[in-house]
Structures are given as C-alpha cells and as structure tokens.
Design a protein around this motif. Structure first.
Motif, PDB file in Angstrom:
ATOM      1  N   VAL A 235       0.854  -1.202   0.000  1.00 43.26           N
ATOM      2  CA  VAL A 235       0.000   0.000   0.000  1.00 43.26           C
ATOM      3  C   VAL A 235       0.886   1.247   0.000  1.00 43.26           C
ATOM      4  CG1 VAL A 235      -1.698   1.324   1.333  1.00 43.26           C
ATOM      5  CG2 VAL A 235      -1.900  -1.176   1.180  1.00 43.26           C
ATOM      6  N   PRO A 236       0.708   2.158  -0.979  1.00 44.06           N
ATOM      7  CA  PRO A 236       1.542   3.363  -1.029  1.00 44.06           C
ATOM      8  C   PRO A 236       1.096   4.377   0.024  1.00 44.06           C
ATOM      9  CG  PRO A 236      -0.068   3.406  -2.806  1.00 44.06           C
ATOM     10  CD  PRO A 236      -0.265   2.096  -2.091  1.00 44.06           C
ATOM     11  N   VAL A 237       1.752   4.311   1.163  1.00 50.31           N
ATOM     12  CA  VAL A 237       1.382   5.162   2.293  1.00 50.31           C
ATOM     13  C   VAL A 237       2.025   6.533   2.122  1.00 50.31           C
ATOM     14  CG1 VAL A 237       1.500   5.406   4.803  1.00 50.31           C
ATOM     15  CG2 VAL A 237       1.227   3.131   3.783  1.00 50.31           C
ATOM     16  N   ALA A 238       1.239   7.591   2.317  1.00 49.73           N
ATOM     17  CA  ALA A 238       1.777   8.952   2.223  1.00 49.73           C
ATOM     18  C   ALA A 238       2.904   9.112   3.244  1.00 49.73           C
ATOM     19  CB  ALA A 238       0.671   9.967   2.492  1.00 49.73           C
ATOM     20  N   PRO A 239       4.019   9.762   2.846  1.00 53.83           N
ATOM     21  CA  PRO A 239       5.186   9.860   3.734  1.00 53.83           C
ATOM     22  C   PRO A 239       4.854  10.399   5.128  1.00 53.83           C
ATOM     23  CG  PRO A 239       5.742  10.659   1.543  1.00 53.83           C
ATOM     24  CD  PRO A 239       4.272  10.371   1.528  1.00 53.83           C
ATOM     25  N   ALA A 240       4.008  11.430   5.206  1.00 55.75           N
ATOM     26  CA  ALA A 240       3.673  12.014   6.517  1.00 55.75           C
ATOM     27  C   ALA A 240       2.977  10.976   7.396  1.00 55.75           C
ATOM     28  CB  ALA A 240       2.770  13.236   6.342  1.00 55.75           C
ATOM     29  N   CYS A 241       2.168  10.163   6.756  1.00 62.15           N
ATOM     30  CA  CYS A 241       1.407   9.132   7.461  1.00 62.15           C
ATOM     31  C   CYS A 241       2.355   8.037   7.950  1.00 62.15           C
ATOM     32  CB  CYS A 241       0.353   8.588   6.500  1.00 62.15           C
ATOM     33  SG  CYS A 241      -0.820   7.482   7.226  1.00 62.15           S
ATOM     34  N   ARG A 242       3.304   7.663   7.099  1.00 61.57           N
ATOM     35  CA  ARG A 242       4.310   6.646   7.466  1.00 61.57           C
ATOM     36  C   ARG A 242       5.140   7.129   8.663  1.00 61.57           C
ATOM     37  NH1 ARG A 242       4.635   1.672   5.927  1.00 61.57           N
ATOM     38  NH2 ARG A 242       4.598   2.116   3.704  1.00 61.57           N
ATOM     39  N   ARG A 243       5.559   8.403   8.592  1.00 56.19           N
ATOM     40  CA  ARG A 243       6.376   8.963   9.684  1.00 56.19           C
ATOM     41  C   ARG A 243       5.598   8.982  10.991  1.00 56.19           C
ATOM     42  NH1 ARG A 243       8.067  12.621   5.779  1.00 56.19           N
ATOM     43  NH2 ARG A 243       6.510  14.144   6.417  1.00 56.19           N
ATOM     44  N   ALA A 244       4.319   9.372  10.911  1.00 58.13           N
ATOM     45  CA  ALA A 244       3.537   9.555  12.135  1.00 58.13           C
ATOM     46  C   ALA A 244       3.102   8.225  12.751  1.00 58.13           C
ATOM     47  CB  ALA A 244       2.314  10.422  11.852  1.00 58.13           C
ATOM     48  N   LEU A 245       2.855   7.220  11.905  1.00 57.99           N
ATOM     49  CA  LEU A 245       2.197   6.015  12.418  1.00 57.99           C
ATOM     50  C   LEU A 245       3.053   4.754  12.347  1.00 57.99           C
ATOM     51  CD1 LEU A 245      -1.360   6.633  10.904  1.00 57.99           C
ATOM     52  CD2 LEU A 245      -0.559   7.192  13.196  1.00 57.99           C
ATOM     53  N   GLY A 246       4.165   4.809  11.650  1.00 59.44           N
ATOM     54  CA  GLY A 246       5.072   3.658  11.617  1.00 59.44           C
ATOM     55  C   GLY A 246       4.396   2.385  11.159  1.00 59.44           C
ATOM     56  N   ALA A 247       4.467   1.346  11.990  1.00 59.44           N
ATOM     57  CA  ALA A 247       4.000   0.017  11.593  1.00 59.44           C
ATOM     58  C   ALA A 247       2.494  -0.024  11.315  1.00 59.44           C
ATOM     59  CB  ALA A 247       4.338  -0.995  12.681  1.00 59.44           C
ATOM     60  N   GLY A 248       1.745   0.852  11.975  1.00 57.72           N
ATOM     61  CA  GLY A 248       0.290   0.840  11.769  1.00 57.72           C
ATOM     62  C   GLY A 248      -0.155   1.673  10.581  1.00 57.72           C
ATOM     63  N   ALA A 249       0.814   2.271   9.855  1.00 61.71           N
ATOM     64  CA  ALA A 249       0.468   3.248   8.821  1.00 61.71           C
ATOM     65  C   ALA A 249      -0.329   2.633   7.666  1.00 61.71           C
ATOM     66  CB  ALA A 249       1.737   3.924   8.294  1.00 61.71           C
ATOM     67  N   ALA A 250       0.034   1.418   7.234  1.00 58.47           N
ATOM     68  CA  ALA A 250      -0.633   0.826   6.064  1.00 58.47           C
ATOM     69  C   ALA A 250      -2.111   0.558   6.358  1.00 58.47           C
ATOM     70  CB  ALA A 250       0.069  -0.456   5.636  1.00 58.47           C
ATOM     71  N   ALA A 251      -2.396  -0.001   7.539  1.00 59.66           N
ATOM     72  CA  ALA A 251      -3.792  -0.288   7.890  1.00 59.66           C
ATOM     73  C   ALA A 251      -4.581   1.012   8.008  1.00 59.66           C
ATOM     74  CB  ALA A 251      -3.866  -1.081   9.196  1.00 59.66           C
ATOM     75  N   PHE A 252      -3.952   2.040   8.583  1.00 61.46           N
ATOM     76  CA  PHE A 252      -4.619   3.345   8.682  1.00 61.46           C
ATOM     77  C   PHE A 252      -4.895   3.907   7.293  1.00 61.46           C
ATOM     78  CE2 PHE A 252      -4.525   7.964   8.792  1.00 61.46           C
ATOM     79  CZ  PHE A 252      -5.437   8.258   9.791  1.00 61.46           C
ATOM     80  N   ALA A 253      -3.866   3.908   6.443  1.00 61.97           N
ATOM     81  CA  ALA A 253      -3.993   4.504   5.104  1.00 61.97           C
ATOM     82  C   ALA A 253      -5.024   3.767   4.258  1.00 61.97           C
ATOM     83  CB  ALA A 253      -2.633   4.507   4.402  1.00 61.97           C
ATOM     84  N   ALA A 254      -5.172   2.457   4.491  1.00 58.19           N
ATOM     85  CA  ALA A 254      -6.103   1.653   3.687  1.00 58.19           C
ATOM     86  C   ALA A 254      -7.547   1.791   4.152  1.00 58.19           C
ATOM     87  CB  ALA A 254      -5.685   0.182   3.719  1.00 58.19           C
ATOM     88  N   THR A 255      -7.753   2.427   5.299  1.00 57.37           N
ATOM     89  CA  THR A 255      -9.123   2.553   5.795  1.00 57.37           C
ATOM     90  C   THR A 255      -9.533   4.012   6.036  1.00 57.37           C
ATOM     91  OG1 THR A 255      -8.285   2.145   8.033  1.00 57.37           O
ATOM     92  CG2 THR A 255      -9.228   0.271   6.874  1.00 57.37           C
ATOM     93  N   ALA A 256      -8.561   4.936   6.049  1.00 53.38           N
ATOM     94  CA  ALA A 256      -8.887   6.363   6.169  1.00 53.38           C
ATOM     95  C   ALA A 256      -9.449   6.801   4.823  1.00 53.38           C
ATOM     96  CB  ALA A 256      -7.638   7.156   6.511  1.00 53.38           C
ATOM     97  N   GLY A 257     -10.366   7.726   4.823  1.00 50.40           N
ATOM     98  CA  GLY A 257     -11.000   8.119   3.557  1.00 50.40           C
ATOM     99  C   GLY A 257     -10.455   9.395   2.976  1.00 50.40           C
ATOM    100  N   GLU A 258     -11.124   9.862   1.908  1.00 51.29           N
ATOM    101  CA  GLU A 258     -10.956  11.190   1.319  1.00 51.29           C
ATOM    102  C   GLU A 258      -9.626  11.423   0.625  1.00 51.29           C
ATOM    103  OE1 GLU A 258     -13.447  14.410   3.001  1.00 51.29           O
ATOM    104  OE2 GLU A 258     -12.732  13.567   4.896  1.00 51.29           O
ATOM    105  N   ASP A 259      -8.964  10.348   0.191  1.00 55.23           N
ATOM    106  CA  ASP A 259      -7.736  10.545  -0.580  1.00 55.23           C
ATOM    107  C   ASP A 259      -8.043  10.854  -2.041  1.00 55.23           C
ATOM    108  OD1 ASP A 259      -5.610  10.020   1.373  1.00 55.23           O
ATOM    109  OD2 ASP A 259      -6.571   8.058   1.516  1.00 55.23           O
ATOM    110  N   TYR A 260      -9.198  10.400  -2.531  1.00 56.39           N
ATOM    111  CA  TYR A 260      -9.623  10.628  -3.924  1.00 56.39           C
ATOM    112  C   TYR A 260      -8.567  10.189  -4.925  1.00 56.39           C
ATOM    113  CZ  TYR A 260     -13.570  12.710  -1.737  1.00 56.39           C
ATOM    114  OH  TYR A 260     -14.676  12.868  -0.970  1.00 56.39           O
ATOM    115  N   GLU A 261      -7.891   9.101  -4.600  1.00 61.02           N
ATOM    116  CA  GLU A 261      -7.061   8.426  -5.600  1.00 61.02           C
ATOM    117  C   GLU A 261      -7.938   7.421  -6.333  1.00 61.02           C
ATOM    118  OE1 GLU A 261      -4.223   9.254  -6.475  1.00 61.02           O
ATOM    119  OE2 GLU A 261      -3.379  10.421  -4.814  1.00 61.02           O
ATOM    120  N   LEU A 262      -7.429   6.847  -7.423  1.00 59.56           N
ATOM    121  CA  LEU A 262      -8.182   5.853  -8.172  1.00 59.56           C
ATOM    122  C   LEU A 262      -7.706   4.458  -7.788  1.00 59.56           C
ATOM    123  CD1 LEU A 262      -7.905   7.559 -11.665  1.00 59.56           C
ATOM    124  CD2 LEU A 262      -9.978   7.437 -10.249  1.00 59.56           C
ATOM    125  N   CYS A 263      -8.651   3.573  -7.520  1.00 55.15           N
ATOM    126  CA  CYS A 263      -8.331   2.163  -7.328  1.00 55.15           C
ATOM    127  C   CYS A 263      -8.907   1.438  -8.536  1.00 55.15           C
ATOM    128  CB  CYS A 263      -8.952   1.652  -6.030  1.00 55.15           C
ATOM    129  SG  CYS A 263      -8.705  -0.112  -5.777  1.00 55.15           S
TER     130      CYS A 263
END
Ligand code: MG
Length: 321
Positions: A235-263
């Motif tokens: 999962v391409p985690v935003a750098p700020a998110c990776r820095r702030a959340l470390g190991a939990g960043a991917a699960a957070f990024a995959a469930t937080a909304g409003e990124d408006y990227e395309l899947c």
C-alpha cells in the motif's frame, strides 16, 4: 421504535433504494444507480452525471480549509467521480446552503476557488441555486463526457491485479490532527482525470477512494462478485502518514477516507499495455493486490500472508460518530 437511518447505514439504505428503483429501463439510461456516476445517452453523446455535497461540521470544520481551498475541493471531489468512470468533466451546477450572516468575502473566495480550478481543467460553472440553511454546505452536480470505454465497478475478474494511484492516508492523518487540535494542513485533492481517461483503456473496474480503500474496493468486489487480497506492505502510504504512524500506517492509510485516488483492476493480458501507459499518467501507480474468486470480501494480509484485523473498514455517513 421506528428504524433509524443510523441502524441501516448509508450504503445499505442506498442499496435498498436502488433495488426499489429496479432494473426498469428508461430509454437513454445506460447505467443507473450503483456506480461512481450515472451514464445517459443525450442525443448522440454519452454523458456521465454525478453529485456530491460538502457540509460544514461533517466534511470539514470552520477554519480547517482556506475558502479557496474549500471551493477547489468541492470541484475536485466531484471530478473524481467522473474520472472513476474513465470520463472527463465538462460542466457543473452548484447549490449553496448559506447562513445570512455569512461574510460575502468568504463565499466569494470559495466560489473563486471553485471556478478558477474548474476553468483550468476545462469545466464550466453553468448554474446553480442559493438557499438559507443552518450550516454552510456546497452541493455540486457535474456532467462529464465518457471515454470510448466506460469503466464500471462490476468488471473485475479473478486473476486481475489491483492498483492504486498516488498515495493514501495523508488526508486521514490531517483530519486526525485537526480533531486533536493541531493546525495540520489538509492536503489538496489530486486531479486524476487525465490518468483516468488513459487508464480506461486497460482497467476492468475502477472506483475513486473516497471512504477508504478497503471499503471502496469492497464496492468493486460486490459489484463484480469477486474477493480481493491487498498486501499491506504494498500500500503506497503517504510519507507524513508513514512517519507519524510507523508500523500501523498501512492499515490506517487503507481505511482512512478522502484521498480521492483511483483504485482499479487490470486483467493479466492488459498489464503490458498498462506498463506502456505509465509514463503518460503523471502519477504513481502501485500494484497492491489481486482479485480472487469467492465471497465479496477485501482481505488485507501482511508480508507472510497472514490476515490483518482492521478495526474499521471505512467511512459510513449515517453510522459515523
Ligand atoms: Mg466515488
């Protein structure tokens, strides 16, 4: 006690309404409810129609976004739904709900933000409505033109690969910061229309990530009657998110909304064509998983293939908070 909306949930209520509308075909309606945008034939053209609202106190709070940024956001979240069908927006209507005490300057700045971003992308504001209301709210109805191929949620097949544009989690992290009282800057919604039009040539299914990747990919799975496996490490985690959340960043990024990227999903035979497209997309495209046969469930697995337990799957307007 009457059943309340919060007991049913946003998505279930929409499903019930869609079922009531049924498959009754009306001439000219090519795709009805259930996708990112409706598709109708108008004269000789195939048009895409969508609408979305931003409400103060729900989508943002006073002071979170500069007025121009708020206007731009209202434009881009709607363009995102047109893009998710592989289309290009051309015109918009704006319905405003305002308090009579609102500063004229602020509303002017919101609309300048909307119109300048829309113009820059070839989209005209062609009308709208103003009404008094208890909160500021901006509702946009957008019309787009379909590409040669309209990409739906229902085209994913077992064996297709799952991709996402850009990175995820930055908006979720910023909202979390704001709710905790920090003055975190909210990121700009990406404009993925050019990428989406190019991807329409290779994607079997597509959706924009508005409520969280796991939940939105879940819509693709239900529409396509397939399952999906996401590899957390991809999962391409935003750098700020990776820095702030470390190991939990991917699960957070995959469930937080409003990124408006395309899947989107791509069949194996079209992967070489996707590779040839990459340079034209002007955004990162990351393979994050695979479509599998089975019940329409999105599973997220770690590097050893063990399923991760997600505390929540995404955002539901009627169940939330
Ligand atoms: Mg959408």
């Amino acid at each position: 006690v009457p059943r309340r909306l919060r007991d049913v949930g946003e998505h279930e209520w929409i499903n019930l309404l869609s079922r009531r509308l049924g498959g009754r075909s009306v001439a000219g309606v090519l795709i009805g409810p259930g996708d990112d945008a409706a598709v109708v034939r108008i004269g000789g053209a195939v048009a895409l129609l969508t609408t979305d609202t931003l409400v103060e106190g729900v989508h943002f709070r006073d002071g979170w976004l500069a007025p121009a940024a708020l206007g731009r956001r209202a434009f881009r979240v709607n363009a995102s739904d047109i893009a998710a069908m592989g289309g290009r927006p051309i015109s918009a209507l704006v319905a405003l709900e305002v308090q009579p005490t609102m500063a004229v300057n602020r509303l002017d700045a919101i609309m300048r933000g909307f119109v300048s971003d829309a113009r820059r992308h070839g989209v005209a504001l062609v009308g709208g409505n103003v009404t008094r209301g208890p909160h500021f709210a901006i509702t946009v109805s957008m019309t787009g033109i379909a590409s040669a191929r309209v990409v739906r949620r229902r085209g994913a097949r077992a064996g297709d690969q799952v991709f996402v544009t850009g990175s995820l989690g930055a908006m979720g992290l910023a909202v979390r910061g704001r709710l905790a009282g920090r003055r975190t800057e909210l990121p700009t919604v990406p404009y993925r229309v050019d990428a989406a039009v190019a991807l329409a040539a290779v994607a079997s299914a597509m959706i924009d990530v508005s409520d969280g990747l796991v939940q939105d990919l879940g819509h693709v799975c239900r529409a396509s009657r397939v399952a999906a496996r996401i590899e957390a490490g991809r999962v391409p985690v935003a750098p700020a998110c990776r820095r702030a959340l470390g190991a939990g960043a991917a699960a957070f990024a995959a469930t937080a909304g409003e990124d408006y990227e395309l899947c989107f999903t791509v069949p194996p035979r079209r992967l070489p064509a996707l590779d040839r497209l990459r340079r034209r997309l002007r955004c990162r495209v990351t393979r994050i998983g695979t479509i599998e046969a089975g019940r329409p469930i999105v599973r997220m697995v770690d590097a050893r293939g063990r399923p991760l337990v997600l505390r929540h799957r995404g955002f539901d307007h009627l169940r939330a908070r």
